[in-house]
Design a protein around this motif. Structure first.
Motif, short mmCIF file in Angstrom:
data_model
loop_
_atom_site.label_atom_id
_atom_site.label_comp_id
_atom_site.label_asym_id
_atom_site.label_seq_id
_atom_site.Cartn_x
_atom_site.Cartn_y
_atom_site.Cartn_z
N ARG A 126 0.48 -1.26 -0.23
CA ARG A 126 0.01 -0.13 -0.25
C ARG A 126 0.72 1.27 0.20
O ARG A 126 0.00 2.18 -0.14
N GLY A 127 1.98 1.34 -0.10
CA GLY A 127 3.62 2.11 -0.13
C GLY A 127 3.43 2.66 1.42
O GLY A 127 3.69 3.64 1.65
N LYS A 128 2.96 2.22 2.47
CA LYS A 128 3.03 2.47 3.57
C LYS A 128 3.70 2.20 4.58
O LYS A 128 4.18 1.49 5.22
N ILE A 129 5.10 2.84 4.40
CA ILE A 129 6.38 2.62 4.93
C ILE A 129 6.96 2.62 6.71
O ILE A 129 7.46 2.10 7.38
N ASP A 130 6.17 3.99 6.47
CA ASP A 130 6.67 4.04 7.88
C ASP A 130 5.89 3.00 8.09
O ASP A 130 6.50 2.13 10.17
N PRO A 131 4.27 2.83 8.07
CA PRO A 131 3.30 1.35 9.58
C PRO A 131 4.64 0.16 8.97
O PRO A 131 5.03 -0.39 9.71
N ALA A 132 4.96 -0.02 7.89
CA ALA A 132 5.90 -1.23 7.69
C ALA A 132 7.17 -1.21 8.56
O ALA A 132 7.53 -2.56 9.86
N GLN A 133 7.91 -0.33 8.67
CA GLN A 133 8.86 0.07 9.34
C GLN A 133 8.89 -0.06 10.95
O GLN A 133 9.47 -1.02 12.03
N ASP A 134 7.35 0.34 11.43
CA ASP A 134 6.72 0.01 12.87
C ASP A 134 7.09 -1.51 12.85
O ASP A 134 6.70 -1.94 14.14
N ALA A 135 6.15 -1.62 11.88
CA ALA A 135 5.91 -3.39 12.79
C ALA A 135 6.76 -4.39 12.31
O ALA A 135 7.38 -5.00 12.86
N LEU A 136 8.09 -4.07 11.17
CA LEU A 136 9.96 -4.46 11.50
C LEU A 136 10.34 -4.06 13.11
O LEU A 136 10.42 -5.19 13.61
N ARG A 137 10.39 -3.45 13.29
CA ARG A 137 10.40 -3.09 14.96
C ARG A 137 9.97 -3.75 15.65
O ARG A 137 10.31 -4.54 17.20
N HIS A 138 8.08 -3.84 16.03
CA HIS A 138 7.98 -5.04 16.74
C HIS A 138 8.05 -5.63 16.70
O HIS A 138 7.84 -6.84 18.45
N LEU A 139 8.23 -6.66 15.96
CA LEU A 139 8.40 -7.90 15.65
C LEU A 139 10.29 -7.62 15.89
O LEU A 139 10.05 -9.11 16.61
N GLU A 140 11.16 -7.24 15.53
CA GLU A 140 12.40 -7.69 16.24
C GLU A 140 12.17 -7.34 17.75
O GLU A 140 12.70 -8.37 18.73
N GLU A 141 11.59 -6.34 18.46
CA GLU A 141 11.00 -6.34 20.05
C GLU A 141 10.50 -7.38 20.45
O GLU A 141 11.65 -8.21 21.73
N PHE A 142 9.60 -8.18 19.89
CA PHE A 142 9.28 -9.56 19.94
C PHE A 142 9.94 -10.81 19.77
O PHE A 142 9.93 -11.49 21.11
N LEU A 143 10.86 -10.71 18.75
CA LEU A 143 11.81 -11.85 19.11
C LEU A 143 12.68 -11.76 20.33
O LEU A 143 13.53 -12.78 21.07
N ARG A 144 13.16 -10.15 20.97
CA ARG A 144 13.73 -10.13 21.90
C ARG A 144 13.35 -10.41 22.95
O ARG A 144 14.43 -11.20 23.80
N GLU A 145 12.07 -10.33 23.02
CA GLU A 145 11.71 -10.69 24.33
C GLU A 145 11.48 -12.28 24.50
O GLU A 145 11.31 -12.45 25.47
N HIS A 146 11.29 -13.14 23.55
CA HIS A 146 11.16 -14.11 23.17
C HIS A 146 12.61 -15.23 23.72
O HIS A 146 12.14 -16.22 23.02
N ILE A 147 13.34 -14.53 23.28
CA ILE A 147 15.13 -15.58 23.58
C ILE A 147 14.52 -15.99 24.68
O ILE A 147 14.66 -15.92 25.90
N GLY A 148 14.54 -17.84 24.86
CA GLY A 148 14.31 -18.65 25.72
C GLY A 148 13.25 -18.96 26.31
O GLY A 148 13.61 -19.90 26.75
N ASN A 149 12.23 -18.06 25.17
CA ASN A 149 10.95 -18.57 25.67
C ASN A 149 10.32 -19.07 24.68
O ASN A 149 9.04 -18.00 23.75
N GLY A 150 10.60 -19.67 24.02
CA GLY A 150 9.99 -19.84 21.89
C GLY A 150 11.36 -20.28 20.87
O GLY A 150 11.01 -20.39 19.61
N VAL A 151 12.11 -19.10 20.61
CA VAL A 151 13.51 -18.74 20.32
C VAL A 151 15.13 -19.33 21.14
O VAL A 151 15.00 -18.22 22.31
N SER A 152 15.39 -19.55 20.20
CA SER A 152 17.11 -19.38 20.97
C SER A 152 17.38 -18.12 20.59
O SER A 152 16.94 -17.26 19.81
N GLU A 153 19.06 -18.04 20.97
CA GLU A 153 19.85 -16.62 20.92
C GLU A 153 20.38 -16.75 19.63
O GLU A 153 19.99 -15.21 19.15
N SER A 154 20.82 -18.14 19.42
CA SER A 154 21.03 -17.76 17.59
C SER A 154 20.56 -17.18 16.50
O SER A 154 20.26 -16.78 15.94
#
Length: 167
Positions: A126-154
């Motif tokens: 849809r050409g909405k780059i800012d919301p896409a960037q926000d969603a990418l940041r949220h995904l990164e935060e989610f992964l960091r929060e779940h290290i050791g709880n559903g996803v390994s650090e590596s």
């Protein structure tokens, strides 16, 4: 004094890749004229798994084929990278999901990845780059929060590297 120059006509070289572990790689080929590089092809931050295979054909007339990748080792090249085309975020999102499928992630993490990547793709389409960037940041935060709880650090580190490539 004699200088010999061998010329090969219509010779084809096949370069094959075999993944050794989960991570990312950069693949560079440079054509040399004597000792000077005259043309390079570079693929950067490509996600890989221990199951990855790939191939590229190079002929002596300097024709370089696209880089074909089988990320999950099922015998099918899921991703074809063209060195003449800037890879789109959608290509990296597809590779991210193929990479995630090959990891030992919890179902909650996989479901979250699927939802986030679907949203990111829709924003981009849809050409909405800012919301896409926000969603990418949220995904990164989610992964960091779940290290050791559903996803390994590596695994989290590798997925986050791909997210940074998308951004």
């Amino acid at each position: 004094e004699m200088i010999w120059r061998l010329e090969f006509r219509r010779v084809l070289f096949r370069s094959t890749l075999d993944g050794l572990d989960t991570g990312t790689f950069t693949f560079e080929i440079t054509e040399y004229d004597d000792t000077e590089g005259v043309q390079s092809v570079v693929y950067t931050d490509i996600p890989t798994t221990g199951d990855l295979t790939g191939e590229m054909n190079i002929s002596t007339d300097t024709t370089i084929s696209d880089l074909a990748l089988d990320i999950n080792g099922d015998g099918t090249f899921e991703t074809i990278l063209d060195d003449n085309v800037v890879q789109t975020p959608e290509v990296y999102i597809d590779m991210l999901m193929l990479l995630a499928d090959s990891m030992n992630l919890s179902q909650a993490v996989i479901t979250n990845l699927e939802v986030h990547t679907r949203n990111i793709t829709q924003h981009i389409e849809r050409g909405k780059i800012d919301p896409a960037q926000d969603a990418l940041r949220h995904l990164e935060e989610f992964l960091r929060e779940h290290i050791g709880n559903g996803v390994s650090e590596s695994d989290a580190y590798i997925l986050i590297r791909v997210i940074h490539t998308i951004r």
